[in-house]
Write a protein that holds these residues in place. Structure first.
Motif, short mmCIF file in Angstrom:
data_model
loop_
_atom_site.label_atom_id
_atom_site.label_comp_id
_atom_site.label_asym_id
_atom_site.label_seq_id
_atom_site.Cartn_x
_atom_site.Cartn_y
_atom_site.Cartn_z
N PRO A 71 -5.56 8.83 124.56
CA PRO A 71 -5.18 9.67 123.41
C PRO A 71 -6.30 9.68 122.37
O PRO A 71 -7.09 8.73 122.28
N TRP A 72 -6.34 10.74 121.56
CA TRP A 72 -7.43 10.87 120.59
C TRP A 72 -7.43 9.73 119.58
O TRP A 72 -8.50 9.36 119.07
N ASP A 73 -6.28 9.13 119.28
CA ASP A 73 -6.27 8.08 118.26
C ASP A 73 -6.91 6.78 118.73
O ASP A 73 -7.11 5.87 117.92
N VAL A 74 -7.24 6.68 120.02
CA VAL A 74 -7.93 5.48 120.50
C VAL A 74 -9.39 5.78 120.86
O VAL A 74 -10.13 4.86 121.23
N VAL A 75 -9.82 7.03 120.73
CA VAL A 75 -11.19 7.41 121.10
C VAL A 75 -12.09 7.33 119.86
O VAL A 75 -11.87 8.03 118.87
N ALA A 76 -13.11 6.47 119.92
CA ALA A 76 -14.05 6.33 118.81
C ALA A 76 -15.21 7.30 118.94
O ALA A 76 -15.62 7.92 117.96
N SER A 77 -15.76 7.46 120.16
CA SER A 77 -16.90 8.35 120.35
C SER A 77 -16.99 8.75 121.81
O SER A 77 -16.54 8.02 122.71
N VAL A 78 -17.59 9.92 122.04
CA VAL A 78 -17.86 10.41 123.39
C VAL A 78 -19.29 10.92 123.39
O VAL A 78 -19.65 11.76 122.56
N GLU A 79 -20.10 10.42 124.30
CA GLU A 79 -21.51 10.79 124.30
C GLU A 79 -22.08 10.86 125.71
O GLU A 79 -21.52 10.29 126.65
N ARG A 80 -23.18 11.59 125.83
CA ARG A 80 -23.91 11.62 127.10
C ARG A 80 -24.59 10.26 127.29
O ARG A 80 -25.27 9.76 126.38
N SER A 81 -24.42 9.68 128.45
CA SER A 81 -25.02 8.37 128.74
C SER A 81 -25.17 8.23 130.25
O SER A 81 -24.23 7.84 130.94
N HIS A 82 -26.34 8.56 130.76
CA HIS A 82 -26.57 8.53 132.20
C HIS A 82 -26.79 7.10 132.66
O HIS A 82 -27.63 6.37 132.12
N ASP A 83 -26.03 6.69 133.65
CA ASP A 83 -26.13 5.32 134.17
C ASP A 83 -26.05 5.36 135.68
O ASP A 83 -25.16 6.00 136.25
N VAL A 84 -26.99 4.70 136.35
CA VAL A 84 -27.00 4.59 137.81
C VAL A 84 -26.98 3.11 138.16
O VAL A 84 -27.91 2.38 137.82
N ASP A 144 -20.03 19.17 134.58
CA ASP A 144 -20.47 19.98 133.45
C ASP A 144 -20.41 19.12 132.19
O ASP A 144 -19.42 19.11 131.46
N VAL A 145 -21.50 18.39 131.93
CA VAL A 145 -21.51 17.45 130.79
C VAL A 145 -21.38 18.19 129.46
O VAL A 145 -20.58 17.82 128.60
N GLU A 146 -22.17 19.25 129.29
CA GLU A 146 -22.14 19.98 128.02
C GLU A 146 -20.77 20.61 127.76
O GLU A 146 -20.27 20.60 126.64
N GLY A 147 -20.17 21.16 128.81
CA GLY A 147 -18.83 21.73 128.66
C GLY A 147 -17.82 20.67 128.26
O GLY A 147 -16.94 20.92 127.41
N PHE A 148 -17.93 19.50 128.86
CA PHE A 148 -17.03 18.39 128.55
C PHE A 148 -17.18 17.99 127.08
O PHE A 148 -16.19 17.86 126.35
N LEU A 149 -18.43 17.82 126.63
CA LEU A 149 -18.68 17.41 125.24
C LEU A 149 -18.24 18.51 124.26
O LEU A 149 -17.72 18.19 123.18
N ASP A 150 -18.46 19.77 124.61
CA ASP A 150 -18.01 20.87 123.75
C ASP A 150 -16.49 20.87 123.60
O ASP A 150 -15.96 21.10 122.50
N ALA A 151 -15.79 20.59 124.71
CA ALA A 151 -14.33 20.53 124.65
C ALA A 151 -13.87 19.37 123.77
O ALA A 151 -12.90 19.50 123.00
N VAL A 152 -14.58 18.25 123.84
CA VAL A 152 -14.25 17.11 122.99
C VAL A 152 -14.44 17.47 121.52
O VAL A 152 -13.62 17.12 120.66
#
Length: 213
Positions: A133-146, A200-208
């Protein structure tokens, strides 16, 4: 001080067998539900939410396995054709295996990530569905990890992090305001952050951004 009772080896084995059986049953049910959702065009997306796929890194290998399984069935059937007692079980096993592989692929297609008014749903097929839920989300960011052969949950800078990898990769990091308890195949776990892969990372972040600044 009373000592805790010792669990016998047969009891431990029995618990492990039950645990594996429950996991196998949930996986089987999830596969057939995915087939149903695809046939009747009912993807599992909350009302008003935008869906985001994550299957592109593994789609090629899934299609290859499905094709090989389909080709294998008539070949094996031809080889064991003179022995009905062997042919019928192998034919049934082959058809079940092919159906299972198709269901696995469809579980990715019918259970995408979702970003909507109520928050984020992070998924991996029928196996993982994390409600944020949004009340527990502090931040959403691009972060590539392998990371190859890493555990699904590990301690990172942001705390106990659940990584929903596709082909060992994630490209989005969700940091939480407070720990959240979610259910995985091994039971309930508490997490402080989630890593996931979105095609679609950009689409995901735009929706957020439409829900949190």
């Amino acid at each position: 001080m009373t000592a805790s009772p010792t669990v016998s080896a047969p009891a431990r084995v029995g618990r492990q067998v039950v645990k594996i059986a429950r996991f196998a049953w949930r996986a089987e049910v999830g596969i057939w539900k995915s087939l149903y959702r695809w046939i009747f065009r009912r993807p599992r997306v909350p009302g008003g939410a935008a869906a985001f796929s994550y299957h592109s890194p593994v789609m090629t290998i899934l299609v290859v396995f499905i094709v090989l399984s389909a080709v294998e069935i008539p070949i094996i059937d031809l080889i064991v054709h003179p022995w009905p007692w062997l042919r019928i079980p192998l034919l049934a096993l082959g058809i079940w295996g092919l159906t299972w592989m198709i269901g696995l692929m469809l579980s990715y297609l019918t259970r995408p990530h979702a970003v909507g008014p109520d928050g984020i749903r992070a998924r991996v097929g029928a196996d993982v569905d994390v409600d944020l839920p949004w009340d527990v989300v502090a931040s959403v960011e691009r972060s590539h990890d392998v990371t190859e052969k890493a555990p699904k949950i590990r301690d990172e800078e942001n705390g106990r992090t659940l990584a929903l990898r596709m082909a060992d990769e994630t490209n989005i990091l969700i940091v939480l305001e407070k720990p959240v308890v979610t259910r995985l195949s091994g039971g309930d776990v508490e997490i402080d952050a989630v890593r996931l892969w979105a095609d679609d990372v950009e689409g995901f972040l735009d929706a957020v951004r439409t829900h949190i600044p």
